[in-house]
Design a protein around this motif. Structure first.
Motif, PDB file in Angstrom:
ATOM      1  N   LEU A 109       0.378  -1.411  -0.137  1.00 32.93           N
ATOM      2  CA  LEU A 109       0.041  -0.152   0.184  1.00 32.93           C
ATOM      3  C   LEU A 109       0.446   0.752   0.770  1.00 32.93           C
ATOM      4  O   LEU A 109       1.239   1.407   1.214  1.00 32.93           O
ATOM      5  N   ASP A 110       1.263   1.645  -1.183  1.00 30.98           N
ATOM      6  CA  ASP A 110       2.376   2.861  -1.001  1.00 30.98           C
ATOM      7  C   ASP A 110       1.573   4.371  -0.863  1.00 30.98           C
ATOM      8  O   ASP A 110       0.844   4.479  -2.213  1.00 30.98           O
ATOM      9  N   PRO A 111       1.879   5.020  -0.349  1.00 29.95           N
ATOM     10  CA  PRO A 111       2.020   6.470   0.234  1.00 29.95           C
ATOM     11  C   PRO A 111       2.706   7.479  -0.885  1.00 29.95           C
ATOM     12  O   PRO A 111       3.221   7.941  -0.941  1.00 29.95           O
ATOM     13  N   VAL A 112       1.864   7.197  -1.951  1.00 28.00           N
ATOM     14  CA  VAL A 112       1.874   8.324  -3.702  1.00 28.00           C
ATOM     15  C   VAL A 112       1.554   8.984  -2.550  1.00 28.00           C
ATOM     16  O   VAL A 112       0.965   9.556  -1.669  1.00 28.00           O
ATOM     17  N   PRO A 113       2.634  10.735  -3.675  1.00 29.38           N
ATOM     18  CA  PRO A 113       1.731  11.744  -2.408  1.00 29.38           C
ATOM     19  C   PRO A 113       0.552  11.871  -1.979  1.00 29.38           C
ATOM     20  O   PRO A 113       0.783  12.343  -0.956  1.00 29.38           O
ATOM     21  N   THR A 173      -2.586  10.244  -2.398  1.00 29.03           N
ATOM     22  CA  THR A 173      -3.773   8.817  -2.137  1.00 29.03           C
ATOM     23  C   THR A 173      -3.700   8.192  -2.429  1.00 29.03           C
ATOM     24  O   THR A 173      -2.650   7.590  -3.835  1.00 29.03           O
ATOM     25  N   PRO A 174      -2.624   7.299  -1.149  1.00 28.16           N
ATOM     26  CA  PRO A 174      -1.680   5.959  -1.434  1.00 28.16           C
ATOM     27  C   PRO A 174      -2.659   5.479  -2.447  1.00 28.16           C
ATOM     28  O   PRO A 174      -4.383   5.235  -2.916  1.00 28.16           O
ATOM     29  N   GLU A 175      -1.542   4.381  -2.681  1.00 28.00           N
ATOM     30  CA  GLU A 175      -2.282   3.223  -4.189  1.00 28.00           C
ATOM     31  C   GLU A 175      -1.925   2.212  -3.464  1.00 28.00           C
ATOM     32  O   GLU A 175      -1.067   1.865  -2.636  1.00 28.00           O
ATOM     33  N   LEU A 176      -2.812   1.547  -3.572  1.00 26.32           N
ATOM     34  CA  LEU A 176      -2.888   0.168  -3.476  1.00 26.32           C
ATOM     35  C   LEU A 176      -2.016  -0.753  -5.065  1.00 26.32           C
ATOM     36  O   LEU A 176      -2.492  -1.077  -6.279  1.00 26.32           O
ATOM     37  N   ASP A 177      -0.830  -1.904  -4.547  1.00 30.38           N
ATOM     38  CA  ASP A 177       0.527  -1.904  -5.441  1.00 30.38           C
ATOM     39  C   ASP A 177       0.609  -3.991  -5.629  1.00 30.38           C
ATOM     40  O   ASP A 177       0.942  -3.895  -4.430  1.00 30.38           O
ATOM     41  N   LEU A 178      -0.405  -4.629  -6.597  1.00 30.90           N
ATOM     42  CA  LEU A 178      -0.180  -5.133  -6.499  1.00 30.90           C
ATOM     43  C   LEU A 178       1.052  -5.524  -7.873  1.00 30.90           C
ATOM     44  O   LEU A 178       0.811  -7.509  -8.109  1.00 30.90           O
ATOM     45  N   ARG A 179       1.685  -5.183  -8.041  1.00 34.73           N
ATOM     46  CA  ARG A 179       2.682  -6.162  -8.901  1.00 34.73           C
ATOM     47  C   ARG A 179       3.674  -6.399  -8.341  1.00 34.73           C
ATOM     48  O   ARG A 179       4.037  -7.913  -8.765  1.00 34.73           O
TER      49      ARG A 179
END
Ligand code: ZN
Ligand code: ZN
Ligand code: FE
Length: 761
Positions: free
Chosen positions: A647-651, A653-659
């Motif tokens: 769960l990446d805290p991008v600037p 809005t956090p993004e759920l990252d499924l990579r």
């Protein structure tokens, strides 16, 4: 015994469903005097009798209402007793508010069924038999109040015996507006493929014979035509598929009764109940192996089959005479609206049907079959149409003035908000051609007429190019409210469950226009009706060539791989890409690397497309979501493993990252894991992802409850696993309103109503 009086007010679906005659009989049984009448809000009873009698009368009301009635509320007040004589039905007062007067269509009741199969009955084999407990309603209504003169039964004059039934309060047909018999009611006839009359002595037997000979018959039903064929004949099913140009979507199958349903599918108690309910939806259930149904009915290895039981006497007779399960699919071509007029059928279904079974009662409102399925132990409506429309959904906070919500683009329905009720219209379909737009406009106008409103608040999707948005902006007067797609999904769940908010909303779907102009669809909102805060989303996938990627999900798979393996993915290890032209593969790779003509998409549905394409080796979707659905169906439900994600805290809005999940799934695949196992783990991963998003939101906001909404939650496995992840929290799934875009309009209406109330626009 001292005489007492009670005023009993009953709210809900209590008109046009045989309610007053039933009350009348119940009153007589209990020795109660007084009266019953319809009014704008429901049914009102003034009852007089001894205390015990009144009590058992009330108990009777509570415990055994007519099958099609739905009691929402019973209010009971003591009133001064009147020396009671007879109990009487007071004619409706035709003044004031007539809004609740049209009920939905109701499946043939057991009493009527017994009559049509009784050779001694005057309605033996009569295809239009009905009574106050059953029969057509919404689809024949032209005007309010719901009364024979205002229906498409108006041209038929009741014969003396029918009239006597209609006027006798002790009769099951007392005020049954469509009451009819072979002497006075509608009649059947048969037409050839070119629309010429065919003189069969018994059109139903004739049609049944044609069906047994692998022919396709267009059958006029309640809310439109069905195309029927023998569901056990591959020849017939393939022929229908070819002529209807219905790609690879499954066909619904009508069976004679619940026993036949059991022989074709494995049914739970809930599923049986739904199949038998008076609304008679198509119910998606697990096919039984060796059921005898032609494989082309549910193509593409689909383990589910959509079954439904007969809901008109015509269906019962046809199923009985043909003695086999019948495909009963909407009479239309591909995504066009369902056909409902006789001439229209002959013109538009030319080349599809080998013949027509028609009648001379007009269908006023098109109304497709509803579709339901059991998810997490309870029913979920996937398409809310015949049987439910126009029954309103009660909302917690009344609309300050009438609202029209125009719905979305695919699987469109509209909604009119009025007082404390939201009226969802019938399923219209995909608003992609002029025919469908015309049907949409007609249906909106009719519902406005029924409700006697001209809404001056018009809500629509934020997408500027949706046909429904253009309609709202250009064809309507009044104040317009553009509602963000996922806000509408979440608001729809809130309205359905009377949640005032704020709620934590998880909206997972294929696509919806975001405020930044890109495609959203893996959204976490802290949500009120008036506003929302977007707490998190899903890492976007680059769609090479935009919508082309949705039809060619190998492009999505490639984008996922390029994103997850920056050092270069092992493309030659995937059979998927062997099915793609080398040149196309090269071009798309270049597009992805040079960031040329890419549109970012955050829909969870796109991850289903991409994973499905990659691990099922299926480069193309014949229709929207085909590969995603196959990926859902491939999942091994016994699988408990899952893949990592972050769960990446991008600037902001956090993004759920499924990579990380894709890398792990690729490793699984390369070491020989089955598609079923990988899909099972993928489902668990998305569910855990939803769980992680919700926990993030609950921590930040301290807010509950949680709603799960969006088309992805039609996926039973995903919905059930997500519920499992959130066991300790109050979580709501959709039940009576579709989680997909068919439920969007309710949310739009709720948002617009709330904004108007708070002076927000
Ligand atoms: Zn009946
Ligand atoms: Zn008659
Ligand atoms: Fe959606």
């Amino acid at each position: 015994m001292s005489l007492e009086g009670r005023r009993i007010e009953i709210r809900g679906t209590v008109q046009g469903v045989g309610f007053r005659p039933w009350i009348w009989r119940l009153a007589r049984e209990n020795g109660i005097g007084g009266r019953v009448s319809n009014d704008s809000r429901g049914v009102t009873i003034e009852a007089f009798g001894g205390d015990g009698a009144l009590q058992s009368f009330l108990d009777g009301i509570r415990t055994s209402p007519p099958p099609a009635a739905e009691i929402r509320e019973i209010l009971c007040l003591p009133i001064p007793p009147e020396p009671s004589g007879e109990f009487v039905i007071v004619p409706s007062r035709q003044t004031g508010d007539l809004r609740v007067s049209i009920p939905p269509d109701i499946a043939t009741c057991a009493d009527c069924l017994a009559e049509i199969f009784d050779p001694g009955n005057r309605r033996y084999r009569y295809a239009f038999t009905n009574c106050t407990n059953c029969g057509p309603r919404f689809t024949i209504a032209r005007e309010v109040p719901y009364d024979r003169r205002a229906t498409t039964m108006a041209p038929f004059t009741m014969c003396a015996p029918c009239r006597a039934e209609y006027e006798d309060p002790g009769n099951r047909r007392f005020h049954a507006q469509p009451n009819a018999c072979p002497a006075c009611g509608p009649t059947l006839s048969a037409l050839s493929a070119s629309g010429e009359p065919v003189f069969w002595k018994d059109p139903i037997r004739g049609a049944a014979r044609a069906l047994s000979a692998d022919l396709i018959i267009a059958v006029k039903g309640l809310g439109g035509f069905h195309l029927a064929c023998d569901a056990t004949s591959s020849v017939a099913v393939e022929r229908l598929r070819r002529r209807k140009r219905r790609e690879e979507k499954p066909f619904a199958v009508m069976v004679q009764g619940i026993e036949e349903a059991e022989s074709l599918a494995i049914l739970s108690g809930r599923e049986r109940e739904m199949l038998l309910s008076p609304e008679r939806p198509i119910v998606l259930v697990a096919s039984r192996e060796g059921s005898g149904l032609a494989p082309g009915v549910s193509p593409d290895g689909n383990p589910l089959v959509g079954l439904l039981l007969p809901y008109t006497p015509l269906h019962h007779l046809l199923l009985c005479d043909s003695g086999r399960p019948l495909v009963m699919t909407s009479g239309n071509l591909s995504e066009e609206p369902i056909v409902c007029g006789n001439d229209e059928a002959v013109a538009r279904l030319a080349g599809v049907g080998d013949g027509f079974l028609v009648h001379d009662r007009q269908i006023e409102s098109r109304c497709d079959d509803s579709v339901a399925r059991v998810i997490a132990g309870g029913p979920v409506l996937l398409r809310r149409s015949r049987g439910w429309v126009p029954r309103p959904i009660a909302v917690q906070t009344p609309f300050p003035e009438p609202v029209l919500a125009c719905g979305g683009h695919l699987k469109n329905t509209f909604c009119i908000g009025l007082g404390s009720a939201a009226y969802l219209g019938p399923h219209i379909g995909d608003l992609e051609n002029l025919e469908t737009l015309a049907v949409f406009e007609e249906a909106v106008a009719r519902m406005e007429r029924f409700l006697r409103v001209d809404p001056q608040i018009v809500a629509h999707d934020l997408h500027p190019q949706y046909v429904s948005s253009v309609y709202a902006r250009q064809s309507r007067t009044g104040r317009k409210v553009a509602v963000q797609h996922h806000h509408a999904h979440i608001a729809s769940a809130m309205a359905e469950h009377s949640l005032a908010g704020p709620v934590i909303g998880v909206a997972f779907d294929g696509t919806g226009y975001g405020t930044d102009g890109t495609a959203w669809g893996g959204e976490l909102f802290l949500c009120r009706l008036e506003e929302y805060e977007r707490l998190a989303t899903l890492r976007p996938i680059a769609l090479a060539g935009g919508d082309t990627a949705i039809r060619e999900p190998w492009r999505i798979a490639l984008a996922l791989l390029e994103d997850s393996f920056p050092e270069g993915p092992p493309l030659d290890r995937f059979p998927l890409f062997a099915g793609v032209e080398e040149q196309a593969l090269h071009v798309v790779r270049q597009m992805l690397r040079r960031r040329f003509q890419l549109s970012p998409a955050r829909g969870v549905g796109r991850y289903f497309d991409g994973f499905g394409a990659l691990f099922l080796s299926r480069p193309f979707s014949r229709h929207e979501g085909q590969v995603a659905f196959a990926w859902n169906m491939a999942a091994d439900p016994a699988e408990t493993g899952s893949y990592p994600f972050t769960l990446d805290p991008v600037p902001s809005t956090p993004e759920l990252d499924l990579r990380p999940a894709l890398r792990a799934a690729v490793a699984d695949f390369l070491s020989g894991a089955s598609a079923g196992a990988i899909s099972g783990r993928f489902h668990n991963t998305v569910a855990k992802g939803a769980g992680a998003l919700v926990r993030l939101a609950v921590e930040r906001s301290g807010c509950t409850p949680v709603v799960l909404t969006g088309g992805c939650f039609q996926n039973a496995l995903l919905a059930e696993r997500a519920l499992g992840e959130l066991q300790d929290l109050p979580v709501f799934l959709h039940r009576r309103v579709p989680p997909g875009d068919g439920g969007l309009a309710l949310g739009q209406a709720a948002v617009a109503g709330a904004l108007a109330r708070s002076g927000g626009f």
